[in-house]
Motif scaffolding. Structure first.
Motif, PDB file in Angstrom:
ATOM      1  N   CYS A   5     -12.205  12.055   8.092  1.00  0.00           N
ATOM      2  CA  CYS A   5     -11.470  10.939   7.496  1.00  0.00           C
ATOM      3  C   CYS A   5     -12.315   9.663   7.497  1.00  0.00           C
ATOM      4  O   CYS A   5     -12.253   8.869   6.554  1.00  0.00           O
ATOM      5  N   GLU A   6     -13.088   9.480   8.540  1.00  0.00           N
ATOM      6  CA  GLU A   6     -13.897   8.270   8.658  1.00  0.00           C
ATOM      7  C   GLU A   6     -14.908   8.178   7.517  1.00  0.00           C
ATOM      8  O   GLU A   6     -15.186   7.096   7.000  1.00  0.00           O
ATOM      9  N   LYS A  11     -10.625   7.062   1.543  1.00  0.00           N
ATOM     10  CA  LYS A  11      -9.733   6.828   2.687  1.00  0.00           C
ATOM     11  C   LYS A  11      -8.901   5.566   2.539  1.00  0.00           C
ATOM     12  O   LYS A  11      -7.831   5.449   3.137  1.00  0.00           O
ATOM     13  N   GLU A  12      -9.372   4.594   1.729  1.00  0.00           N
ATOM     14  CA  GLU A  12      -8.626   3.347   1.549  1.00  0.00           C
ATOM     15  C   GLU A  12      -7.716   3.373   0.334  1.00  0.00           C
ATOM     16  O   GLU A  12      -6.905   2.464   0.151  1.00  0.00           O
ATOM     17  N   THR A  13      -7.822   4.405  -0.503  1.00  0.00           N
ATOM     18  CA  THR A  13      -7.055   4.424  -1.752  1.00  0.00           C
ATOM     19  C   THR A  13      -6.147   5.639  -1.901  1.00  0.00           C
ATOM     20  O   THR A  13      -5.237   5.615  -2.728  1.00  0.00           O
ATOM     21  N   SER A  17      -3.703   6.729   3.099  1.00  0.00           N
ATOM     22  CA  SER A  17      -4.192   5.449   3.636  1.00  0.00           C
ATOM     23  C   SER A  17      -3.066   4.628   4.271  1.00  0.00           C
ATOM     24  O   SER A  17      -3.337   3.722   5.052  1.00  0.00           O
ATOM     25  N   GLU A  21      -3.771   5.616  12.274  1.00  0.00           N
ATOM     26  CA  GLU A  21      -4.908   6.472  12.589  1.00  0.00           C
ATOM     27  C   GLU A  21      -4.456   7.777  13.221  1.00  0.00           C
ATOM     28  O   GLU A  21      -4.948   8.856  12.862  1.00  0.00           O
ATOM     29  N   ARG A  24      -2.767   9.981  10.566  1.00  0.00           N
ATOM     30  CA  ARG A  24      -3.744  10.568   9.640  1.00  0.00           C
ATOM     31  C   ARG A  24      -4.490  11.706  10.309  1.00  0.00           C
ATOM     32  O   ARG A  24      -4.757  12.736   9.673  1.00  0.00           O
ATOM     33  N   SER A 166     -14.410  -0.460  -6.930  1.00  0.00           N
ATOM     34  CA  SER A 166     -13.548  -1.629  -6.771  1.00  0.00           C
ATOM     35  C   SER A 166     -12.492  -1.643  -7.862  1.00  0.00           C
ATOM     36  O   SER A 166     -12.760  -1.256  -9.008  1.00  0.00           O
TER      37      SER A 166
END
Length: 229
Positions: A5-6, A11-13, A17, A21, A24, A166
Motif C-alpha cells: 500500500c505504501e 493510494k491517495e485516489t 484512500s 492505516e 487499509r 495531478s
C-alpha cells in the motif's frame, strides 16, 4: 501501512484512500495483486464468481456484444477506478485489459464484509458509482450530439486527465490505450474519420502525434475548447 500500500501509485485516489492505516492494512490482507496482459480478460459476461478490483496501473475496457458479434465499448477504466458489480454477475459485460494492467483484486465476499465494517468505504464506492454513471451519460451525449472533432478531442482530454499525476492539469504526454478501430467503435465514427480528425487536431496545434500511439498535448486550453469539456 504495509509495503504494497505504501508504494501503491493510486493510494491517495483509490476508494480505499478513505480508510485508516489499520483498516487499509486489514483490507489489503484479504486482497491479491494481479497483472493482466493486453487483451487478457478480467471478467467475462455472466461470470458468477467475478471478484472486485481496483486498477493500479494500465487501462481496461468494459464491452458487450450484440447478436451479430459486434463489440460495443461501453466504458473505460483508468487507474484508481473500481471494477465490480458487488451484488450481481456481470450479465452482458466483459472487462478486458487494453494495456498491461496491474490490479488489486478482492473476492466479492471480502468487499461486502469491508463495506459492512467500514462505512467510509461504502460511501466512497457509492460516489465512484455515481461518477461512473455520469461518465456514461456524458459519453452517450457526446456520441449523440457532438461533432466528430469534439468527440475525439474529448476522449484525448479524458486520456490526458487519467494519465496525469495531478487533478489540476493534464498529462503532457501519454500513450493511447485504444487502437484507432476501438476509438472509432467507442465514438461512433469510422477509422478513417478518426485518422483524419487526429491529423486536423495536430494541424490546429492542439496535439502532436508521436509514433504509433504517443500523444503530446501542446495546447491543453485549445484541446479543452474543441472538446467542449
Amino acid at each position: 501501512m504495509n509495503l504494497a500500500c505504501e508504494s501503491c501509485p493510486v493510494k491517495e485516489t483509490a476508494a480505499c484512500s478513505v480508510l485508516t492505516e489499520d483498516e487499509r492494512d486489514a483490507l489489503a490482507a484479504a486482497g491479491r495483486t494481479r497483472t493482466l496482459k493486453r487483451d487478457e480478460m478480467l471478467f467475462a459476461a455472466g461470470d458468477e464468481d467475478a471478484a472486485c478490483a481496483t486498477l493500479v496501473s494500465g487501462a481496461l475496457k468494459v464491452s458487450a456484444y450484440d447478436q451479430d458479434g459486434n463489440e460495443q465499448i461501453l466504458a473505460l477504466v483508468h487507474p484508481a477506478g473500481f471494477i465490480g458489480e458487488l451484488f450481481a454477475p456481470f450479465a452482458h459485460h466483459d472487462v478486458v485489459a487494453l494495456t498491461e494492467s496491474k490490479l488489486c483484486t478482492f473476492a466479492r465476499g471480502d468487499i461486502e464484509r469491508a463495506i459492512d465494517d467500514y462505512p467510509a468505504l461504502a460511501r466512497a464506492l457509492l460516489r465512484r458509482s455515481q461518477e461512473d454513471l455520469l461518465a456514461t451519460r456524458n459519453l452517450l451525449e457526446l456520441t449523440a450530439h457532438a461533432s466528430a472533432e469534439s468527440r475525439l478531442a474529448a476522449l484525448l482530454h479524458d486520456f490526458a486527465a487519467a494519465a496525469s499525476q495531478s487533478s489540476c492539469h493534464l498529462a503532457r504526454e501519454f500513450e493511447l490505450p485504444l487502437t484507432r478501430g476501438e476509438i472509432a467503435n467507442m465514438l461512433g465514427l469510422t477509422i478513417e474519420t478518426v485518422s483524419r480528425k487526429l491529423g486536423e487536431l495536430e494541424d490546429t496545434g492542439a496535439i502532436v502525434r508521436k509514433g504509433k500511439r504517443g500523444i503530446e498535448i501542446v495546447d491543453s486550453a485549445l484541446l479543452q475548447d474543441i472538446s467542449g469539456r
